[in-house]
Design an enzyme around this catalytic site. Sequence first.
Site, PDB file in Angstrom:
ATOM      1  CB  SER A   1      -0.914   0.027   1.246  1.00  0.00           C
ATOM      2  OG  SER A   1      -1.514   1.267   1.517  1.00  0.00           O
TER       3      SER A   1
ATOM      4  CE  LYS B   1      -1.260  -4.642   3.331  1.00  0.00           C
ATOM      5  NZ  LYS B   1      -1.802  -5.853   2.854  1.00  0.00           N
TER       6      LYS B   1
ATOM      7  CE1 TYR C   1      -3.713  -2.738   5.609  1.00  0.00           C
ATOM      8  CE2 TYR C   1      -3.505  -0.409   5.098  1.00  0.00           C
ATOM      9  CZ  TYR C   1      -3.651  -1.583   4.884  1.00  0.00           C
ATOM     10  OH  TYR C   1      -3.720  -1.723   3.395  1.00  0.00           O
TER      11      TYR C   1
END
Length: 331
Positions: free
Chosen positions: A124, A152, A148
Amino acid sequence: MKILVSGGCGYIGSHTVVDLLKENYEVVIVDNLINSKREVLDNIKKITNKEVTFYKVDLCDKEKLKEVFEKESIDAVIHFAGLKAVGESVEKPLMYYENNLISTINLLDLMREFNVKKIVFSSSATVYGNPDSLPIYEDFPLSTTNPYGTTKLMIENILKDLYKSDNSFDITILRYFNPIGAHKSGLLGEDPNGIPNNLMPYIVRVATGKFPILNIFGDDYKTVDGTGVRDYIHVCDLSYGHVLALKNKKTGLKIYNLGTGKGTSVLELVKKFESVNGVKVNYQIAPRRDGDIDACYASNEKAVKELGFKPKYTIEDMCRDSYNFVKMNTN
Ligand code: NAD
Ligand code: UFG
């Protein structure tokens, strides 16, 4: 070629499965349906007239996942499975670290064991943190602001270490910008439970009368009209990027931004949505949201050059298809 698609019932995964089937790949979906519905499988069939093999398996359950590798002769993996809500990850960090990391480690270890060496991973733009300049290139410094995003970045590092230890792996890290839109049939799209975090699902709910008003988080950013600027990309352009990544002749460890390279402000998106769909979206200016940045858009030059990535959908298409999906799926 048989592709294991983890998280293939989700928003981006389901669109990618459609593209894979159209290109005559065989598809095996592994999904625990924690953020998706089984009906997606019927809709994939309606669109493509082709079957996929489905396993309702949690990737954190290594024994069950191993059974999939034993039964299926997998050639490559596209790894979408993961939890993705930024706010929830701040409240429940351990759940995010456990789900996103354990699942990936299990998957990679089984790939190693079964000699499956090709993987495409969903990363992302969040890994760029607050960039010093725009557009964002793949070699910009990396940092994160929430659990989050940290999962990643950690997975990217795990993949880099894995490649260092065994360079017969063929790894593609795709850093997505802001996917919106839906399949033109209205059969696949994004349907988050509860109150959506992201802008487009919220706009659509205001347009359909489900929510009374959109809060625009801040109008004093250093942007064209003071509202936040992002690089919105149609989910069908994004999904096709995965097919291109599979077909890429270049091997090794590769990282690509998948965005359009164009920034759109919140107000511009709202106005486009209203004009394309002939509806009113009530909004008010609210305080800034914690952790948000002024602007974020990609340089997609590398993906254009090396993958032949060519986004073809406009912001108008994205607004029309997002609304169409929700209208078709209300009630
Ligand atoms: P999604 O939630 O719609 O799809 C993810 C799928 O993974 C769901 O079907 C869910 O049930 C499944 N899943 C989650 N944990 C699992 C587990 N442990 N075992 C098996 N299945 C599991 O999300 P999406 O928008 O399609 O995103 C796909 C990927 O792309 C995610 O990794 C996400 O972090 C990443 N990503 C998404 C965006 C975005 O804005 N949508 C942006 C950047 C990156
Ligand atoms: N926004 C509003 N009101 C809302 C929701 C969002 O004004 O109700 C604004 C935000 O402030 C921001 C823009 O709309 O300026 C886009 O916000 P999103 O939440 O839709 O998207 P983000 O860019 O904040 O983050 C998303 C995903 C992240 C991912 C990132 C880059 O949520 O997980 O895109 O891919 F990392």
